[in-house]
Design an enzyme around this catalytic site. Structure first.
Site, PDB file in Angstrom:
ATOM      1  N   ASP A   1      -7.183  -1.299  -4.539  1.00  0.00           N
ATOM      2  CA  ASP A   1      -8.233  -0.909  -3.595  1.00  0.00           C
ATOM      3  C   ASP A   1      -9.141   0.154  -4.195  1.00  0.00           C
ATOM      4  O   ASP A   1     -10.361   0.147  -3.978  1.00  0.00           O
ATOM      5  CB  ASP A   1      -7.611  -0.378  -2.300  1.00  0.00           C
ATOM      6  CG  ASP A   1      -6.806  -1.431  -1.558  1.00  0.00           C
ATOM      7  OD1 ASP A   1      -7.148  -2.619  -1.677  1.00  0.00           O
ATOM      8  OD2 ASP A   1      -5.843  -1.061  -0.862  1.00  0.00           O
TER       9      ASP A   1
ATOM     10  N   ASP B   1       0.851  -1.191   0.000  1.00  0.00           N
ATOM     11  CA  ASP B   1       0.000   0.000   0.000  1.00  0.00           C
ATOM     12  C   ASP B   1       0.887   1.241   0.000  1.00  0.00           C
ATOM     13  O   ASP B   1       1.967   1.238   0.603  1.00  0.00           O
ATOM     14  CB  ASP B   1      -0.908   0.030   1.230  1.00  0.00           C
ATOM     15  CG  ASP B   1      -1.971  -1.057   1.202  1.00  0.00           C
ATOM     16  OD1 ASP B   1      -2.439  -1.385   0.099  1.00  0.00           O
ATOM     17  OD2 ASP B   1      -2.323  -1.568   2.274  1.00  0.00           O
TER      18      ASP B   1
END
Length: 206
Positions: free
Chosen positions: A185, A151
């Site tokens: 995401d 991430d």
């Protein structure tokens, strides 16, 4: 929207997602933080669980973290086949373009994070105190199906102490928006968001 166009959309999202993750993994150390704007930063972390770092073992303490991680990855792999069939079915039935695009986005995002979970542990070494290498001679930081999701997108739009009159959270330091996420995401969230906002058009009887 045809199946071929859906596959092209999936490929483009996957390419952007994986290129961004591999670049971050091979150029950043865990915790590295680069300010792009005051409200947007590149902040490298790795997620070993579900959304916001939640793990199955958080809900079922009797399960070890490694077993929970393996179970989550296997569940994701099984789920992607279900989403893939859903995409095939809606394109075959010539469903609304909104529905097809939404499912394609969800599929692309889910597959992007599955690639991390399945392969990254075996093809990269760890990023703690060092920049990771691709296919290191000493082997990866873990085995297949035990990889961590990369991430890097962080939007701390506002930071500060909340007013005292707010129940429970009043007076506490708060960051909006706190989660760190990735392109995959974004694709999943966009797909689900489209299904919610345009529900009637996506699932129209026609």
């Amino acid at each position: 929207m045809s199946l071929k166009k859906s596959i092209l959309l999936i490929f483009i999202i996957l390419l952007i997602d994986q290129v961004s993750k591999i670049y971050i993994k091979t150029h950043f150390v865990i915790g590295d933080d680069v300010e792009i704007f005051k409200w947007f930063r590149i902040y490298f972390i790795e997620n070993d669980g579900m959304a916001w770092g939640t793990k199955i073992s958080d809900f079922i303490p009797s399960i070890s973290d490694r077993t929970a991680k393996l179970s989550l990855t296997i569940f994701r792999v099984v789920a992607i086949f279900g989403i893939g069939y859903w995409l095939y079915d809606v394109t075959r039935k010539q469903s609304s373009k909104i529905l097809v695009v939404s499912v394609a986005l969800i599929f692309a995002g889910a597959l992007g994070n599955i690639i991390d979970s399945v392969f990254y542990g075996a093809i990269f070494n760890d990023s703690y105190g060092q920049i990771a290498s691709f296919l290191p001679e000493e082997g990866g930081y873990d085995t297949l199906f035990h990889g961590k999701v990369v991430d890097m997108l962080y939007f701390p739009i506002w930071k500060g102490y909340l007013p005292e009159w707010i129940p429970y959270y009043g007076g506490k330091y708060f960051t909006f928006f706190e989660p760190v996420f990735n392109i995959a995401d974004v694709a999943i969230s966009t797909g689900f968001g489209m299904l919610i906002v345009f529900n009637k058009k996506a699932f129209s009887k026609e």
